[in-house]
Design a protein around this motif. Structure first.
Motif, short mmCIF file in Angstrom:
data_model
loop_
_atom_site.label_atom_id
_atom_site.label_comp_id
_atom_site.label_asym_id
_atom_site.label_seq_id
_atom_site.Cartn_x
_atom_site.Cartn_y
_atom_site.Cartn_z
N PRO A 75 21.38 29.95 26.65
CA PRO A 75 21.06 28.69 26.32
C PRO A 75 21.67 27.86 27.13
CG PRO A 75 22.34 29.83 24.50
CD PRO A 75 22.32 30.70 25.72
N GLY A 76 20.78 26.63 27.43
CA GLY A 76 21.16 25.39 28.42
C GLY A 76 20.16 25.69 29.33
N ALA A 77 20.60 25.15 30.47
CA ALA A 77 19.92 25.25 31.78
C ALA A 77 19.22 26.51 32.24
CB ALA A 77 20.47 24.70 32.82
N PRO A 78 18.10 26.55 32.70
CA PRO A 78 17.42 27.66 33.30
C PRO A 78 18.42 28.50 34.00
CG PRO A 78 15.99 25.83 33.73
CD PRO A 78 16.94 25.20 33.09
N ARG A 79 18.54 29.66 33.42
CA ARG A 79 19.73 30.58 34.19
C ARG A 79 19.42 32.07 33.64
NH1 ARG A 79 25.16 28.45 31.68
NH2 ARG A 79 24.15 27.76 29.44
N GLU A 80 20.15 33.15 34.43
CA GLU A 80 20.14 34.38 34.23
C GLU A 80 21.68 34.72 33.92
OE1 GLU A 80 17.81 36.14 32.95
OE2 GLU A 80 16.16 35.08 33.37
N ARG A 81 22.03 35.75 33.38
CA ARG A 81 23.63 36.00 33.31
C ARG A 81 23.57 37.60 33.43
NH1 ARG A 81 26.76 33.70 28.55
NH2 ARG A 81 26.67 31.93 29.90
N ILE A 82 24.63 37.94 34.06
CA ILE A 82 25.11 39.25 34.14
C ILE A 82 26.54 39.36 33.46
CG2 ILE A 82 26.19 41.21 35.49
CD1 ILE A 82 24.16 40.04 37.75
N ASP A 83 26.78 40.07 32.29
CA ASP A 83 27.93 40.40 31.69
C ASP A 83 28.82 41.34 32.04
OD1 ASP A 83 27.52 38.11 29.85
OD2 ASP A 83 26.25 39.35 28.50
N ALA A 84 30.04 41.25 32.44
CA ALA A 84 30.90 42.18 32.79
C ALA A 84 32.07 42.42 32.01
CB ALA A 84 31.36 41.94 34.46
N ARG A 85 32.36 43.65 31.74
CA ARG A 85 33.64 43.96 30.85
C ARG A 85 34.66 44.56 31.57
NH1 ARG A 85 34.03 45.34 24.95
NH2 ARG A 85 36.06 46.50 24.85
N LEU A 86 35.65 43.85 31.83
CA LEU A 86 36.79 44.52 32.63
C LEU A 86 37.82 45.04 31.55
CD1 LEU A 86 38.75 45.02 35.19
CD2 LEU A 86 39.51 42.63 34.85
N ASP A 87 38.13 46.38 31.59
CA ASP A 87 39.16 47.05 30.64
C ASP A 87 40.26 47.52 31.42
OD1 ASP A 87 37.84 46.34 28.37
OD2 ASP A 87 36.52 48.29 28.32
N VAL A 88 41.58 47.34 31.27
CA VAL A 88 42.75 47.84 31.89
C VAL A 88 43.33 48.93 30.79
CG1 VAL A 88 44.92 47.63 32.85
CG2 VAL A 88 42.90 46.03 33.13
N GLU A 89 43.54 50.31 31.13
CA GLU A 89 43.93 50.97 29.95
C GLU A 89 45.34 51.65 30.49
OE1 GLU A 89 42.87 55.38 27.59
OE2 GLU A 89 41.42 54.26 29.03
N GLY A 90 46.37 51.71 29.69
CA GLY A 90 47.70 52.07 29.93
C GLY A 90 48.56 51.99 28.84
N GLU A 91 49.92 52.41 29.04
CA GLU A 91 50.72 52.35 27.88
C GLU A 91 50.87 50.91 27.34
OE1 GLU A 91 52.11 55.05 26.65
OE2 GLU A 91 50.99 56.35 27.78
N GLU A 92 51.09 50.83 26.05
CA GLU A 92 51.01 49.47 25.49
C GLU A 92 52.06 48.53 26.08
OE1 GLU A 92 51.32 47.46 21.11
OE2 GLU A 92 50.37 49.38 21.43
N SER A 93 53.39 49.11 26.43
CA SER A 93 54.41 48.22 26.96
C SER A 93 54.01 47.98 28.33
CB SER A 93 55.67 49.26 27.02
OG SER A 93 55.54 50.31 27.76
N LEU A 94 53.26 48.64 29.10
CA LEU A 94 52.87 48.37 30.32
C LEU A 94 51.74 47.04 30.30
CD1 LEU A 94 52.69 48.71 33.58
CD2 LEU A 94 50.78 50.38 32.96
N LEU A 95 51.17 47.09 29.32
CA LEU A 95 49.68 46.29 29.07
C LEU A 95 50.20 44.70 28.78
CD1 LEU A 95 47.06 48.14 27.43
CD2 LEU A 95 47.43 47.78 29.82
N ALA A 96 51.46 44.80 28.45
CA ALA A 96 52.19 43.24 28.07
C ALA A 96 52.31 42.84 29.60
CB ALA A 96 53.38 43.58 27.30
N SER A 97 52.63 43.60 30.34
CA SER A 97 53.02 42.99 31.94
C SER A 97 51.65 42.56 32.49
CB SER A 97 53.60 43.98 32.66
OG SER A 97 54.67 44.53 32.31
N VAL A 98 50.53 43.16 32.19
CA VAL A 98 49.21 42.95 32.59
C VAL A 98 48.78 41.53 32.19
CG1 VAL A 98 46.85 43.64 32.52
CG2 VAL A 98 48.72 45.47 32.83
N ASP A 99 49.31 41.26 30.91
CA ASP A 99 48.81 40.10 30.00
C ASP A 99 49.44 38.86 31.03
OD1 ASP A 99 47.74 38.26 28.18
OD2 ASP A 99 49.48 38.33 27.18
#
Length: 143
Positions: A75-99
């Motif tokens: 929607p909106g002005a004429p454009r095209e989009r590429i969607d990217a999904r970045l996932d970081v996998e690790g121990e839950e305690s480590l991921l709090a640091s990633v946040d």
């Protein structure tokens, strides 16, 4: 293992005498995302994110980046989009640091690196004067 991720929207806006089909021609190959462009975008996101995490002492996690050209009209002005999904996998305690590590300035850094590769590709296709790019990296969240 837990997964934390960010969604990245890579928009290409028509700004001058060209059309959306010109953008499609520059980023698609056989109706799929151009493999060289996909590799460059994936590498930009992964390398910048890895650097951000290493700068915060986070090394024991794995990254994946999935890219998808959005076929439906954005929607909106004429454009095209590429969607990217970045996932970081690790121990839950480590991921709090990633946040905490992937805050607004670091997300901007990821966006700038991604946009630089895209602009280089568009320049190679002769579209740098007629297509403007915008990259948005959403805050990370548990998936």
């Amino acid at each position: 293992m837990a997964v934390l991720g960010s969604d990245i929207m890579i928009d290409m806006h028509v700004t001058a005498d060209t059309d959306v089909d010109s953008i499609r021609g520059a980023v698609l190959e056989n109706s799929r995302l151009n493999p060289a462009l996909a590799g460059d975008l994936r590498r930009a996101i992964e390398e910048t994110t890895t650097d951000v995490l290493h700068n915060h002492g986070i090394t024991d996690c794995s990254l994946t980046v999935d890219l998808q050209f959005r076929d439906e009209r954005v929607p909106g002005a004429p454009r095209e989009r590429i969607d990217a999904r970045l996932d970081v996998e690790g121990e839950e305690s480590l991921l709090a640091s990633v946040d905490g590590a992937v805050d607004a300035p670091e997300r901007a850094r990821i966006a700038e690196a991604t946009e630089a590769f895209l602009k280089e590709h568009l320049a190679d296709e002769g579209l740098n004067d007629v297509v403007e790019t915008t990259v948005i990296v959403t805050p990370v969240q548990f998936r």
